[in-house]
Structures are given as structure tokens and as C-alpha cells.
Design a protein around this motif. Structure first.
Motif, PDB file in Angstrom:
ATOM      1  N   TYR A 179       0.831  -1.208   0.000  1.00 14.83           N
ATOM      2  CA  TYR A 179       0.000   0.000   0.000  1.00 14.83           C
ATOM      3  C   TYR A 179       0.866   1.260   0.000  1.00 14.83           C
ATOM      4  O   TYR A 179       0.634   2.195  -0.783  1.00 14.83           O
ATOM      5  CB  TYR A 179      -0.931  -0.015   1.204  1.00 14.83           C
ATOM      6  N   LEU A 180       1.875   1.293   0.872  1.00 17.15           N
ATOM      7  CA  LEU A 180       2.762   2.456   0.923  1.00 17.15           C
ATOM      8  C   LEU A 180       3.541   2.620  -0.373  1.00 17.15           C
ATOM      9  O   LEU A 180       3.717   3.744  -0.870  1.00 17.15           O
ATOM     10  CB  LEU A 180       3.744   2.315   2.100  1.00 17.15           C
ATOM     11  N   ALA A 181       4.017   1.495  -0.935  1.00 12.53           N
ATOM     12  CA  ALA A 181       4.846   1.562  -2.140  1.00 12.53           C
ATOM     13  C   ALA A 181       4.078   2.098  -3.327  1.00 12.53           C
ATOM     14  O   ALA A 181       4.645   2.825  -4.164  1.00 12.53           O
ATOM     15  CB  ALA A 181       5.404   0.170  -2.460  1.00 12.53           C
ATOM     16  N   ILE A 182       2.792   1.786  -3.430  1.00 12.36           N
ATOM     17  CA  ILE A 182       2.019   2.178  -4.612  1.00 12.36           C
ATOM     18  C   ILE A 182       1.211   3.449  -4.366  1.00 12.36           C
ATOM     19  O   ILE A 182       1.098   4.303  -5.256  1.00 12.36           O
ATOM     20  CB  ILE A 182       1.090   1.017  -5.039  1.00 12.36           C
ATOM     21  N   CYS A 183       0.672   3.592  -3.175  1.00  5.58           N
ATOM     22  CA  CYS A 183      -0.176   4.755  -2.897  1.00  5.58           C
ATOM     23  C   CYS A 183       0.595   5.965  -2.377  1.00  5.58           C
ATOM     24  O   CYS A 183       0.119   7.104  -2.483  1.00  5.58           O
ATOM     25  CB  CYS A 183      -1.271   4.373  -1.902  1.00  5.58           C
ATOM     26  N   ASN A 184       1.784   5.731  -1.803  1.00  2.63           N
ATOM     27  CA  ASN A 184       2.623   6.829  -1.317  1.00  2.63           C
ATOM     28  C   ASN A 184       4.074   6.640  -1.750  1.00  2.63           C
ATOM     29  O   ASN A 184       4.990   6.562  -0.908  1.00  2.63           O
ATOM     30  CB  ASN A 184       2.552   6.919   0.213  1.00  2.63           C
ATOM     31  N   PRO A 185       4.324   6.548  -3.054  1.00  2.02           N
ATOM     32  CA  PRO A 185       5.674   6.216  -3.535  1.00  2.02           C
ATOM     33  C   PRO A 185       6.732   7.261  -3.166  1.00  2.02           C
ATOM     34  O   PRO A 185       7.892   6.908  -2.948  1.00  2.02           O
ATOM     35  CB  PRO A 185       5.490   6.125  -5.051  1.00  2.02           C
TER      36      PRO A 185
END
Length: 316
Positions: free
Chosen positions: A123-129
Motif C-alpha cells: 500500500y505504501l509503495a504504490i499509494c505513497n511512492p
């Protein structure tokens, strides 16, 4: 024989999978091969992640932890199962039964928490790159992994202690290949519905809450992916999550069927079949899902073994 918890049962008999001697030998060889392949696959995944600096990332760190948990998860039950195929009657001591129950449930809980953490990582990698590297640094993902292991090995202590304090006056035959909570609750006398409810609430909260968090993460991920303008970009983003999502669906489908339901609804023979699937077959499948669907793992594996053999990449 009386003990401190007022039980007259000193040992349990694991019925396992009864059959003719030749059938039992064939099953022994089958499960032995599965066990060896499971250990080999998960050890390879862990070793490759440790060996290749390019895989020293949060996602692979969690995969490595999950593979280690899988090794011990399957080891909690399979050696006793294999021993049962070679003996006419397989027994396990009272203490050994609850020790097996503790490790099996603790490792299962640890896997649930690691899968949840992996969903949060994606989630962090894709939504908050842009903030991913600071929000998921080495200190953070190490602490998250430690939390998963510590919580996994403490969260089930209460229900297991409650079951261990029940009175077991006989019979002592467990219609399964390992000591499961539902089997032990079935053998207690008198049967404690209060403790059954407590165990049901404990397992349901852990399983359903972790599964819900993963699904919420993937709803956010899917929403973010659909906003990516290019088709190639969408495919690349989703490919980093596909393996994890497949493992989640396979793992949770079986444990939800087993533990998020009343214990008396299904026969134990069906439970044994499902138990083989989630306790033995799923740990075998997972390393292949993570390796064959991941280009970086395949590349690192080729580099580690120095092989020029073409390994098919089913992610394409």
C-alpha cells in the motif's frame, strides 16, 4: 493418572490417515517428498534474499520472514504425521500435544500478521511512492517484523492455557494428524461451550481483522493503479502485488473455513483434508508463487547458482 490440571489422560492417540500398510507407506513417501520440497523451496527463497543485495528491500525482507515461518509451521505437524504412517498407533504425550498446538497456532498467527504487514508495505509503495523510503526504512520494517513474531507467539496463550486446564477423562483418540483445538475441545469432559466461544472469538478476530486490513489495502492499491495513465505502468504496479494477493487468498480461504465457523458443523474427516491443504500443501505452493512470478527473485536465483538455464517467468 492425575495431574495438576485434574486430567486422567496422560497421552493422546493421533488417528491420522488409517489404511493398509502399503497405502500408508505410499502416503509416507508422498508427504515426505512434499515436506522436503517445502523445506527446500523456502530455504532457497530465504537464502537468495540474504545473498543478493538487490533483494534487501522491505518486500523481500517480509517474504524471507514469511518463508522462515512456513518452514517451522509445516515442521510443527509433518514429522509427527510421517511417524504415524510407520506405526500402527501414533501417540503423543499430553504436554507434547499442547506444545504442538501452541507452536502451530503461534506460527499461523505470525503468518497472518506478516501477510498483513506485506499488504501495508505494498500500500505504501504504490499509494505513497514519494514517501515510501522514509515511511518504510530499515528500522521500521525490522520493528514490524519483530512485532509480528512477538504478537504471534503471545496472542494465543490465553485460549491454549484455557484448553489445557480442561478435564480430559477419555476417550483419548484424536481424529486428526495433529493436535488441533477443535479436536481437544471435542474430547474434554464435560465439554466447555464457554471456552469454545472464547477460542472462536480469539481466532475469528485475528483471522478476519488481518484479512480485512489486507483487503482494505488492496482496495486502495487497486484504486491507485486504475489512476495510472499508461497500461504498462498499471501492469507493472499490479505485478508487484499479484504474488502476495494469490498467497493471501489461498491461505485465508482455508483457515477461514477451518476456524471461523462453529466446531460441530462439519465432520472431522473433512477437517483433516482441509488441514492437509493449509498446513502442508500451502507452504509447498508459496515459494513457487513468489519465485516464478517475480523477475527479481528469478534473476537473483540465476546469479546465485550461476545457471544459464532459462527459468520460465509466468508473470509475463
Amino acid at each position: 493418572m492425575e495431574t495438576g490440571n485434574q486430567t486422567t489422560v496422560a497421552e493422546f492417540v493421533l488417528q491420522g490417515f488409517p489404511g493398509h500398510r502399503h497405502t500408508r507407506i505410499l502416503l509416507f513417501l508422498l508427504f515426505l517428498v512434499i515436506y522436503i520440497l517445502t523445506l527446500t523451496g523456502n530455504f532457497i527463497i530465504t537464502a537468495v534474499i540474504l545473498y543478493d543485495p538487490h533483494l534487501h528491500k522491505p518486500m523481500y525482507f517480509f517474504i524471507g520472514n514469511f518463508s522462515v515461518a512456513e518452514v517451522w509451521y509445516t515442521t510443527a505437524t509433518v514429522p509427527k504425521l510421517l511417524s504415524g504412517f510407520l506405526n500402527e498407533e501414533e501417540t503423543i504425550s499430553f504436554a507434547g500435544c499442547f506444545l504442538q498446538l501452541y507452536f502451530f497456532f503461534s506460527l499461523g498467527a505470525t503468518e497472518c500478521l506478516i501477510l498483513t504487514t506485506m499488504g501495508y508495505d505494498r500500500y505504501l509503495a504504490i499509494c505513497n511512492p514519494l514517501h515510501y523510503s522514509t515511511m518504510m526504512n530499515s528500522r521500521v520494517y525490522t520493528c514490524l517484523a519483530a512485532f509480528c513474531w512477538l504478537t504471534g507467539f503471545t496472542i494465543n496463550l490465553v485460549p491454549i492455557i484455557l484448553i489445557a486446564k480442561l478435564h480430559f477423562c477419555g476417550p483419548n483418540e484424536i481424529n486428526n494428524f495433529f493436535c488441533d483445538a477443535s479436536n481437544l475441545l471435542e474430547l474434554s469432559c464435560p465439554r466447555s461451550h464457554t471456552i469454545e466461544i472464547i477460542c472462536f472469538i480469539y481466532t475469528s478476530i485475528l483471522i478476519l481483522s488481518s484479512f480485512l486490513l489486507i483487503m482494505v489495502s488492496y482496495m486502495c492499491i487497486l484504486s491507485a493503479i486504475l489512476r495510472i495513465p499508461s497500461t504498462v505502468g498499471r501492469q507493472k504496479a499490479f505485478s508487484t502485488c499479484a504474488s502476495h494477493l494469490i498467497v493471501v487468498l489461498i491461505f485465508y480461504a482455508s483457515i477461514i473455513f477451518m476456524y471461523v465457523r462453529p466446531t460441530a458443523k462439519y465432520p472431522f474427516d473433512l477437517d483433516k483434508v482441509v488441514g492437509v491443504f493449509y498446513a502442508i500443501l500451502v507452504p509447498l505452493i508459496n515459494p513457487f508463487i513468489y519465485s516464478l512470478r517475480n523477475k527479481e527473485v528469478i534473476k537473483a536465483l540465476k546469479k546465485a547458482i550461476g545457471s544459464k538455464i532459462s527459468i520460465p517467468n509466468i508473470s509475463e
